[in-house]
Design a protein around this motif. Structure first.
Motif, PDB file in Angstrom:
ATOM      1  N   GLN A   1     -14.877  -0.260  -1.179  1.00 17.22           N
ATOM      2  CA  GLN A   1     -14.360  -0.815   0.061  1.00 17.22           C
ATOM      3  C   GLN A   1     -13.155  -1.685  -0.279  1.00 17.22           C
ATOM      4  O   GLN A   1     -13.101  -2.322  -1.330  1.00 17.22           O
ATOM      5  N   TYR A   2     -12.163  -1.677   0.599  1.00 15.55           N
ATOM      6  CA  TYR A   2     -10.996  -2.518   0.351  1.00 15.55           C
ATOM      7  C   TYR A   2     -10.334  -2.920   1.660  1.00 15.55           C
ATOM      8  O   TYR A   2     -10.429  -2.236   2.674  1.00 15.55           O
ATOM      9  N   ASP A   3      -9.693  -4.083   1.601  1.00 13.44           N
ATOM     10  CA  ASP A   3      -8.885  -4.594   2.703  1.00 13.44           C
ATOM     11  C   ASP A   3      -7.460  -4.125   2.450  1.00 13.44           C
ATOM     12  O   ASP A   3      -6.810  -4.555   1.506  1.00 13.44           O
ATOM     13  N   GLY A   4      -6.987  -3.206   3.274  1.00 15.06           N
ATOM     14  CA  GLY A   4      -5.708  -2.557   3.004  1.00 15.06           C
ATOM     15  C   GLY A   4      -4.472  -3.374   3.283  1.00 15.06           C
ATOM     16  O   GLY A   4      -3.359  -2.914   3.010  1.00 15.06           O
ATOM     17  N   ARG A   5      -4.616  -4.576   3.789  1.00 16.20           N
ATOM     18  CA  ARG A   5      -3.440  -5.342   4.215  1.00 16.20           C
ATOM     19  C   ARG A   5      -2.496  -5.679   3.072  1.00 16.20           C
ATOM     20  O   ARG A   5      -1.287  -5.843   3.295  1.00 16.20           O
ATOM     21  N   ARG A   6      -3.012  -5.771   1.860  1.00 14.13           N
ATOM     22  CA  ARG A   6      -2.151  -6.104   0.722  1.00 14.13           C
ATOM     23  C   ARG A   6      -1.970  -4.922  -0.231  1.00 14.13           C
ATOM     24  O   ARG A   6      -1.504  -5.084  -1.343  1.00 14.13           O
ATOM     25  N   PHE A   7      -2.350  -3.715   0.235  1.00 13.19           N
ATOM     26  CA  PHE A   7      -2.168  -2.520  -0.579  1.00 13.19           C
ATOM     27  C   PHE A   7      -1.120  -1.608   0.057  1.00 13.19           C
ATOM     28  O   PHE A   7      -1.080  -1.443   1.270  1.00 13.19           O
ATOM     29  N   HIS A   8      -0.310  -1.000  -0.799  1.00  8.31           N
ATOM     30  CA  HIS A   8       0.683  -0.028  -0.348  1.00  8.31           C
ATOM     31  C   HIS A   8       0.100   1.387  -0.431  1.00  8.31           C
ATOM     32  O   HIS A   8       0.685   2.281  -1.039  1.00  8.31           O
ATOM     33  N   GLY A   9      -1.073   1.566   0.177  1.00  9.57           N
ATOM     34  CA  GLY A   9      -1.725   2.866   0.167  1.00  9.57           C
ATOM     35  C   GLY A   9      -2.602   3.064  -1.051  1.00  9.57           C
ATOM     36  O   GLY A   9      -2.836   2.152  -1.854  1.00  9.57           O
ATOM     37  N   VAL A  10      -3.098   4.311  -1.212  1.00 14.67           N
ATOM     38  CA  VAL A  10      -4.013   4.651  -2.310  1.00 14.67           C
ATOM     39  C   VAL A  10      -3.258   5.104  -3.546  1.00 14.67           C
ATOM     40  O   VAL A  10      -3.449   4.583  -4.652  1.00 14.67           O
ATOM     41  N   GLN A  11      -2.389   6.091  -3.392  1.00 16.77           N
ATOM     42  CA  GLN A  11      -1.725   6.692  -4.546  1.00 16.77           C
ATOM     43  C   GLN A  11      -0.681   5.754  -5.153  1.00 16.77           C
ATOM     44  O   GLN A  11      -0.075   4.939  -4.458  1.00 16.77           O
ATOM     45  N   LYS A  12      -0.469   5.903  -6.459  1.00 19.69           N
ATOM     46  CA  LYS A  12       0.525   5.077  -7.143  1.00 19.69           C
ATOM     47  C   LYS A  12       1.915   5.356  -6.604  1.00 19.69           C
ATOM     48  O   LYS A  12       2.274   6.494  -6.323  1.00 19.69           O
ATOM     49  N   ASN A  13       2.693   4.294  -6.464  1.00 25.78           N
ATOM     50  CA  ASN A  13       4.024   4.400  -5.874  1.00 25.78           C
ATOM     51  C   ASN A  13       4.905   3.301  -6.451  1.00 25.78           C
ATOM     52  O   ASN A  13       4.417   2.347  -7.061  1.00 25.78           O
ATOM     53  N   VAL A  14       6.200   3.437  -6.275  1.00 28.08           N
ATOM     54  CA  VAL A  14       7.142   2.439  -6.793  1.00 28.08           C
ATOM     55  C   VAL A  14       8.046   1.963  -5.667  1.00 28.08           C
ATOM     56  O   VAL A  14       8.239   2.652  -4.660  1.00 28.08           O
ATOM     57  N   ARG A  15       8.596   0.798  -5.858  1.00 26.04           N
ATOM     58  CA  ARG A  15       9.524   0.230  -4.885  1.00 26.04           C
ATOM     59  C   ARG A  15      10.860   0.936  -4.980  1.00 26.04           C
ATOM     60  O   ARG A  15      11.385   1.173  -6.073  1.00 26.04           O
ATOM     61  N   THR A  16      11.412   1.311  -3.845  1.00 24.31           N
ATOM     62  CA  THR A  16      12.651   2.096  -3.814  1.00 24.31           C
ATOM     63  C   THR A  16      13.808   1.362  -4.468  1.00 24.31           C
ATOM     64  O   THR A  16      14.607   1.959  -5.210  1.00 24.31           O
TER      65      THR A  16
END
Length: 283
Positions: free
Chosen positions: A24-39
């Motif tokens: 379980q997780y609170d998504g408010r501080r997550f940028h989704g599930v999959q790994k990603n990088v800042r543009t």
């Protein structure tokens, strides 16, 4: 004292098993599930998968491959996300996993690993599942990325009830002189698009051989991979592309030969006599 020694002895008999955890997780501080990088600068963003890896790898003492059942976007929370990973355990009631060098029974594993996870991402429970268990994404989705051109279906939305990779019992293949196990990709659904099952199998084959990232299926099924969602790689050179173009650009597929496909059986919903209630299973 005797019980403690017995438990330690059992835990020393090591085998590798697949574990399933409900997170379980609170998504408010997550940028989704999959790994990603800042543009802007390519810095890694805080995602569920990255956070799991950063916490579980040191705790388990090795870089385990973590599979996630469902993709949620930035800000979306979850109460029952399913993840899988392999760990060195002993099957049975005394199954143990090494966490920080100490033997932890599987029923107590969630609590031990939660000590390494942040408060907004916690495991609710962990159990042992069959080694072939996978979290290939089932459910109702737009499977346009898994359809060859030439199909005449008006809608590309289908429901997949089950999609697993199973070893073919008693059959060995290969001419190298060494025994090689054959596998079946079993798909059950309410209907399939043109060459859909063969493309799904081809995609899983690419992932299994290391030619495509593990998140390929999730990317192809993502809700935002429509007219401008799915990222195009390969010859596309970045940017975005429609789902229907993902196979042509080598992101999913290839279409495996028809000789390997078998319609195993058709099931009808007992409460409905119409063909639309059928569930079909293909190998």
């Amino acid at each position: 004292m005797v019980a403690a020694i017995t438990s330690l002895f059992l835990c020393l008999a090591v085998q590798r098993f697949r574990l399933r955890a409900v997170a379980q997780y609170d998504g408010r501080r997550f940028h989704g599930v999959q790994k990603n990088v800042r543009t802007q600068d390519g810095a890694p963003l805080r995602t569920v998968l990255l956070t799991l890896e950063q916490a579980l790898w040191p705790a388990l003492g090795r870089q385990v491959k973590i599979g996630v059942a469902g993709r949620t976007d930035a800000g979306v929370s979850a109460e029952g996300q399913v993840i899988i990973f392999d760990a060195d355990t002993l099957d049975g009631e005394a199954a143990c996993v090494s966490v920080d060098g100490s033997a932890v029974r599987v029923p107590d594993l969630a609590g031990a690993l939660n000590a390494h996870l942040p408060a907004d991402l916690q495991l609710k429970r962990v159990d042992v599942v069959p080694s072939r268990f996978d979290v290939v994404r089932c459910g109702t989705h737009d499977f346009a990325a898994f359809q060859s051109s030439g199909g005449d279906q008006r809608s590309t939305t289908r429901t997949v009830y089950r999609c697993v990779v199973e070893p073919r019992c008693g059959e060995l293949v290969g001419g190298s002189g060494e025994a090689e196990v054959a596998y079946d990709v079993v798909v059950e659904g309410d209907g399939f698009l043109y060459r859909m099952v063969r493309i799904i199998a081809g995609t899983l084959l690419m992932v299994g051989m290391g030619f495509a990232p593990a998140e390929t299926v999730l990317t192809a099924l993502a809700a935002d991979a429509g007219s401008d969602g799915g990222r195009c790689g390969g010859g596309g050179g970045g940017g975005h592309c429609p789902k229907a173009e993902m196979r042509m650009r080598g992101i999913v597929g290839p279409v495996l030969p028809p000789e390997g496909l078998c319609l195993e059986h058709i099931e009808y919903d007992r409460e409905h006599s119409s063909v639309s209630g059928a569930r079909r299973r293909e190998l």
